[in-house]
Design a protein around this motif. Sequence first.
Motif, PDB file in Angstrom:
ATOM      1  N   LEU A 137       0.864  -1.178   0.000  1.00 53.24           N
ATOM      2  CA  LEU A 137       0.000   0.000   0.000  1.00 53.24           C
ATOM      3  C   LEU A 137       0.899   1.227   0.000  1.00 53.24           C
ATOM      4  CD1 LEU A 137      -2.709   1.393   0.142  1.00 53.24           C
ATOM      5  CD2 LEU A 137      -2.714   1.062   2.623  1.00 53.24           C
ATOM      6  N   HIS A 138       1.070   1.804  -1.190  1.00 48.23           N
ATOM      7  CA  HIS A 138       1.937   2.960  -1.368  1.00 48.23           C
ATOM      8  C   HIS A 138       1.120   4.097  -1.961  1.00 48.23           C
ATOM      9  CE1 HIS A 138       4.609  -0.603  -1.586  1.00 48.23           C
ATOM     10  NE2 HIS A 138       5.441   0.151  -0.888  1.00 48.23           N
ATOM     11  N   LEU A 139       1.023   5.190  -1.252  1.00 50.58           N
ATOM     12  CA  LEU A 139       0.267   6.350  -1.724  1.00 50.58           C
ATOM     13  C   LEU A 139       1.236   7.429  -2.204  1.00 50.58           C
ATOM     14  CD1 LEU A 139      -2.527   6.600   1.000  1.00 50.58           C
ATOM     15  CD2 LEU A 139      -2.618   5.484  -1.233  1.00 50.58           C
ATOM     16  N   GLY A 140       1.137   7.759  -3.477  1.00 55.45           N
ATOM     17  CA  GLY A 140       2.009   8.789  -4.046  1.00 55.45           C
ATOM     18  C   GLY A 140       1.603  10.181  -3.621  1.00 55.45           C
ATOM     19  N   LEU A 141       2.566  11.100  -3.669  1.00 53.97           N
ATOM     20  CA  LEU A 141       2.329  12.472  -3.209  1.00 53.97           C
ATOM     21  C   LEU A 141       2.424  13.499  -4.327  1.00 53.97           C
ATOM     22  CD1 LEU A 141       4.183  12.408   0.237  1.00 53.97           C
ATOM     23  CD2 LEU A 141       1.742  12.161  -0.227  1.00 53.97           C
ATOM     24  N   GLY A 142       2.303  13.048  -5.582  1.00 52.31           N
ATOM     25  CA  GLY A 142       2.231  14.017  -6.663  1.00 52.31           C
ATOM     26  C   GLY A 142       3.360  13.921  -7.665  1.00 52.31           C
ATOM     27  N   VAL A 143       3.624  15.049  -8.325  1.00 52.44           N
ATOM     28  CA  VAL A 143       4.567  15.106  -9.439  1.00 52.44           C
ATOM     29  C   VAL A 143       5.384  16.385  -9.339  1.00 52.44           C
ATOM     30  CG1 VAL A 143       2.915  16.280 -10.943  1.00 52.44           C
ATOM     31  CG2 VAL A 143       4.736  14.928 -11.976  1.00 52.44           C
TER      32      VAL A 143
END
Length: 260
Positions: free
Chosen positions: A66-72
Amino acid sequence: MINSLWIAKTGMSAQQTQLDVISHNLANVSTTGYKRNNAVFEDLIYQNLRQVGANATEQNQLPTGLHLGLGVRTVATSRNFVQGSLQESKNSLDVAINGNGFFEVTMPDGTIGYTRDGSFQLDAQGRMVTSNGMPVNNGITVPNGATKVMIGPDGAVTAIVPPATAPQPLGNLAMATFVNPAGLEPIGQNLFRESAASGQPQQGTPGTNGLGFIKQGFLETSNVNVVEELVTMIQAQRAYEMNSKAIQTSDQMLAKLSQL
C-alpha cells in the motif's frame, strides 16, 4: 483527503510548466537553428503504508503493498537536437550544418559560445559575425572590395579580391561537437555554453570525426513541429482541468465530512 488537495496542486503546477515550455517552442518556431524543448516530470515520494512482500501470516506474504504517491514535479527540460530542415536563402554568408556539430563564436567576455545559427554577416572591419555582432572563432575577415565569398563543405572560406582572379584563402569556420549536446547550457541569442554535463568540445574539420558538412546559402530552420505542439498543448490543458476538478471534488468531500 488533505493529500489529494496537495497532489492535485502539484499536477496543476506541472502542467503550467508544460504550457510554459510549449509556449516557448511555439514562440521560436521561426528562429534559425532553434531546438525544441520538452518538459520532463517524475513522481514524488510515496507513503509506504503497507510493505510489499511483508508477512501476512507465518506462512504467507503480501503480494502487493500500500503505497500512496504524493504528486509530481518537473525535473528537467530536455532539448531535442534533431536537425531542422535546410532552407535556401541565396545569401553567400548564410551557412547551415548538414549533420552534427556547432559553430564556434567568441562572446564579449572572451569565452566560446556554440550555435547552430549560421546567419552570419560582416561588420565594419569585414569580420564575419553573428546577428548580434559576435565574431566567429578563428577570426575570419573578408578584405574590402571582395567580389565573391565562397564557403566549402569543409568550412574553408575563400574570396575573390580584384584584380586577382584566383580565390584567396581567408580561414576556416571553427566547429565542435559534444558527447552530450543536451547538457549544453542555453544562454539566449541562439547560443549555448559548455557545461560539466555536456563534456568538453570535440573540435574538428567539418565532414570529419562525426561533424556535419557546411552548406553555403542555406539556413537551418527550427525543428519545432507546430501540430505536435498544439496536440501537447491540448493534453496539458485537459490535464490541468482534471487536476483542478480533483481539488474541487476533494473540497466538496471535506465539506460533506464537516456536516456529519
